[in-house]
Motif scaffolding. Structure first.
Motif, PDB file in Angstrom:
ATOM      1  N   PHE A  42      48.471   3.671  65.172  1.00  0.00           N
ATOM      2  CA  PHE A  42      47.340   3.537  64.367  1.00  0.00           C
ATOM      3  C   PHE A  42      45.922   3.411  65.266  1.00  0.00           C
ATOM      4  O   PHE A  42      45.278   2.491  65.465  1.00  0.00           O
ATOM      5  CB  PHE A  42      47.346   1.943  63.900  1.00  0.00           C
ATOM      6  CG  PHE A  42      48.751   1.680  63.193  1.00  0.00           C
ATOM      7  CD1 PHE A  42      48.859   2.099  61.743  1.00  0.00           C
ATOM      8  CD2 PHE A  42      49.895   0.916  63.700  1.00  0.00           C
ATOM      9  CE1 PHE A  42      50.254   2.121  61.530  1.00  0.00           C
ATOM     10  CE2 PHE A  42      51.081   0.745  62.918  1.00  0.00           C
ATOM     11  CZ  PHE A  42      51.019   1.271  61.862  1.00  0.00           C
ATOM     12  N   PRO A  43      45.891   4.680  65.759  1.00  0.00           N
ATOM     13  CA  PRO A  43      44.641   4.912  66.697  1.00  0.00           C
ATOM     14  C   PRO A  43      43.275   4.792  65.966  1.00  0.00           C
ATOM     15  O   PRO A  43      43.130   4.917  64.902  1.00  0.00           O
ATOM     16  CB  PRO A  43      44.782   6.348  67.142  1.00  0.00           C
ATOM     17  CG  PRO A  43      45.485   6.929  65.878  1.00  0.00           C
ATOM     18  CD  PRO A  43      46.291   6.118  65.390  1.00  0.00           C
TER      19      PRO A  43
ATOM     20  N   PRO B 243      47.261   9.607  64.248  1.00  0.00           N
ATOM     21  CA  PRO B 243      48.544   8.986  64.730  1.00  0.00           C
ATOM     22  C   PRO B 243      49.270  10.376  65.229  1.00  0.00           C
ATOM     23  O   PRO B 243      49.327  11.246  64.715  1.00  0.00           O
ATOM     24  CB  PRO B 243      49.162   8.117  63.735  1.00  0.00           C
ATOM     25  CG  PRO B 243      48.498   8.676  62.239  1.00  0.00           C
ATOM     26  CD  PRO B 243      47.110   9.149  62.703  1.00  0.00           C
ATOM     27  N   ASN B 244      50.125   9.948  66.228  1.00  0.00           N
ATOM     28  CA  ASN B 244      50.981  10.963  66.746  1.00  0.00           C
ATOM     29  C   ASN B 244      52.383  10.333  66.553  1.00  0.00           C
ATOM     30  O   ASN B 244      53.410  11.208  67.006  1.00  0.00           O
ATOM     31  CB  ASN B 244      50.702  11.571  67.996  1.00  0.00           C
ATOM     32  CG  ASN B 244      50.591  10.798  69.042  1.00  0.00           C
ATOM     33  OD1 ASN B 244      51.280   9.538  69.001  1.00  0.00           O
ATOM     34  ND2 ASN B 244      49.729  10.973  70.151  1.00  0.00           N
ATOM     35  N   THR B 245      52.627   9.400  66.369  1.00  0.00           N
ATOM     36  CA  THR B 245      53.736   8.652  66.183  1.00  0.00           C
ATOM     37  C   THR B 245      53.800   7.683  64.817  1.00  0.00           C
ATOM     38  O   THR B 245      52.798   7.224  64.610  1.00  0.00           O
ATOM     39  CB  THR B 245      54.152   7.577  67.364  1.00  0.00           C
ATOM     40  OG1 THR B 245      53.833   8.427  68.423  1.00  0.00           O
ATOM     41  CG2 THR B 245      55.341   6.902  67.156  1.00  0.00           C
ATOM     42  N   TYR B 246      54.944   7.798  64.255  1.00  0.00           N
ATOM     43  CA  TYR B 246      55.123   7.027  62.791  1.00  0.00           C
ATOM     44  C   TYR B 246      56.297   6.171  62.828  1.00  0.00           C
ATOM     45  O   TYR B 246      57.113   6.253  63.774  1.00  0.00           O
ATOM     46  CB  TYR B 246      55.144   8.240  61.846  1.00  0.00           C
ATOM     47  CG  TYR B 246      53.988   9.141  61.832  1.00  0.00           C
ATOM     48  CD1 TYR B 246      52.776   9.020  61.361  1.00  0.00           C
ATOM     49  CD2 TYR B 246      54.419  10.287  62.803  1.00  0.00           C
ATOM     50  CE1 TYR B 246      51.830   9.995  61.508  1.00  0.00           C
ATOM     51  CE2 TYR B 246      53.303  11.343  62.881  1.00  0.00           C
ATOM     52  CZ  TYR B 246      52.055  11.067  62.197  1.00  0.00           C
ATOM     53  OH  TYR B 246      51.224  11.890  62.445  1.00  0.00           O
ATOM     54  N   GLY B 247      56.230   5.246  61.927  1.00  0.00           N
ATOM     55  CA  GLY B 247      57.316   4.388  61.647  1.00  0.00           C
ATOM     56  C   GLY B 247      57.703   3.910  60.398  1.00  0.00           C
ATOM     57  O   GLY B 247      56.675   3.999  59.481  1.00  0.00           O
TER      58      GLY B 247
ATOM     59  N   HIS C 145      56.565  14.171  65.082  1.00  0.00           N
ATOM     60  CA  HIS C 145      56.702  15.698  65.134  1.00  0.00           C
ATOM     61  C   HIS C 145      57.241  16.483  65.944  1.00  0.00           C
ATOM     62  O   HIS C 145      56.714  16.317  67.144  1.00  0.00           O
ATOM     63  CB  HIS C 145      55.292  16.226  64.455  1.00  0.00           C
ATOM     64  CG  HIS C 145      55.074  16.025  62.907  1.00  0.00           C
ATOM     65  ND1 HIS C 145      53.967  15.116  62.870  1.00  0.00           N
ATOM     66  CD2 HIS C 145      55.792  16.073  61.814  1.00  0.00           C
ATOM     67  CE1 HIS C 145      54.225  15.006  61.419  1.00  0.00           C
ATOM     68  NE2 HIS C 145      55.169  15.533  60.662  1.00  0.00           N
ATOM     69  N   SER C 146      58.303  17.028  65.868  1.00  0.00           N
ATOM     70  CA  SER C 146      58.862  18.191  66.891  1.00  0.00           C
ATOM     71  C   SER C 146      58.406  19.807  66.198  1.00  0.00           C
ATOM     72  O   SER C 146      57.715  19.713  65.239  1.00  0.00           O
ATOM     73  CB  SER C 146      60.157  18.074  66.915  1.00  0.00           C
ATOM     74  OG  SER C 146      60.808  18.435  65.869  1.00  0.00           O
ATOM     75  N   PHE C 147      58.470  20.651  67.131  1.00  0.00           N
ATOM     76  CA  PHE C 147      58.255  22.091  66.723  1.00  0.00           C
ATOM     77  C   PHE C 147      59.324  22.853  67.275  1.00  0.00           C
ATOM     78  O   PHE C 147      59.863  22.704  68.109  1.00  0.00           O
ATOM     79  CB  PHE C 147      56.988  22.466  67.417  1.00  0.00           C
ATOM     80  CG  PHE C 147      56.834  24.014  66.736  1.00  0.00           C
ATOM     81  CD1 PHE C 147      56.103  24.036  65.470  1.00  0.00           C
ATOM     82  CD2 PHE C 147      56.792  24.936  67.543  1.00  0.00           C
ATOM     83  CE1 PHE C 147      55.976  25.416  65.056  1.00  0.00           C
ATOM     84  CE2 PHE C 147      56.347  26.342  67.384  1.00  0.00           C
ATOM     85  CZ  PHE C 147      56.106  26.562  65.930  1.00  0.00           C
ATOM     86  N   SER C 148      59.876  23.817  66.449  1.00  0.00           N
ATOM     87  CA  SER C 148      60.894  24.648  66.544  1.00  0.00           C
ATOM     88  C   SER C 148      60.108  26.171  66.857  1.00  0.00           C
ATOM     89  O   SER C 148      59.492  26.575  65.767  1.00  0.00           O
ATOM     90  CB  SER C 148      61.929  24.933  65.572  1.00  0.00           C
ATOM     91  OG  SER C 148      62.673  26.092  65.946  1.00  0.00           O
TER      92      SER C 148
END
Length: 167
Positions: free
Chosen positions: A45-46, A51-55, A72-75
Motif C-alpha cells: 500500500f505505497p 504496489p509490487n506485492t499483493y495479498g 508478479h513474475s515473468f517468463s
C-alpha cells in the motif's frame, strides 16, 4: 462458519504479520522474521507509486485465519507475467475447511482474469502435508530446478566485490 476470501487491506497488516510469524514457527525458523507492518505497508500500500506485492486473506466469521502473499513474475519463454506465491499459510486450527484451496483457487482465477501464464511457488522438501495437498490440486514439482539465494553477508560481499571490480 462462513469462509471468505478477499484482497488484503491496510487494516489486515497486523494479522498478516501475525500469520507470517506463525508460518516462521511452522517452518522451524521462529526468529527469522525481520519484516514489520511498515515493511508490508510500503510494498502493498505505497503512498507513492503502485504496489509490487499483493495479498489475499481468508476469514472465518470475520477472523483472518489465512494469507496468500504474492507478486508478479515473468517468463521469458511465454513472454507473459505470472504469479509468484511467496507464502500461503492457514492457521493450524483452521486447516481442513478449504481455506488453503480457496486462496489458491482465487489466485488461479486472478491468473485467468489477467491473462497470466503461471502460478508458481516453492515448498520445503520436508513439508509432506503441503506437498500432498498441492499435488492433489494438479500442481507439479519442478524437480529439474534448484533454487539459489544470495542474501545477508554473501549478498553484501558479492555486491561490494562487483563494485570494486568495476572501479
Amino acid at each position: 462458519m462462513s469462509l471468505t476470501i478477499r484482497e488484503a487491506g491496510e487494516d489486515d497488516l497486523s494479522d498478516i504479520l501475525r500469520l507470517v510469524h506463525d508460518l516462521a514457527v511452522y517452518e522451524k525458523e521462529p526468529d527469522a522474521v525481520e519484516a514489520t507492518e511498515a515493511d508490508f505497508a510500503a510494498v502493498m500500500f505505497p503512498t507513492d507509486g503502485h504496489p509490487n506485492t499483493y495479498g489475499l486473506v481468508a476469514e472465518v466469521d470475520g477472523e483472518v485465519i489465512g494469507i496468500a502473499i504474492w507478486f508478479h513474475s515473468f517468463s521469458t519463454w511465454t513472454g507473459r507475467n505470472g504469479i509468484w506465491l511467496e507464502d500461503l499459510y492457514v492457521s493450524p486450527e483452521h486447516r481442513g475447511i478449504g481455506a488453503g484451496k480457496a486462496l489458491l483457487g482465487r489466485l488461479a482465477q486472478i491468473c485467468q482474469e489477467r491473462g497470466l501464464a503461471r502460478l508458481e511457488w516453492c515448498v520445503l522438501k520436508w513439508n509432506t502435508p503441503s506437498i500432498g495437498f498441492y499435488e492433489s490440486l494438479g500442481a507439479k514439482a519442478q524437480d529439474e530446478w534448484e533454487t539459489y539465494r544470495l542474501d545477508g553477508v554473501a549478498l553484501t560481499a558479492f555486491a561490494e566485490a562487483d563494485l570494486m571490480r568495476r572501479g
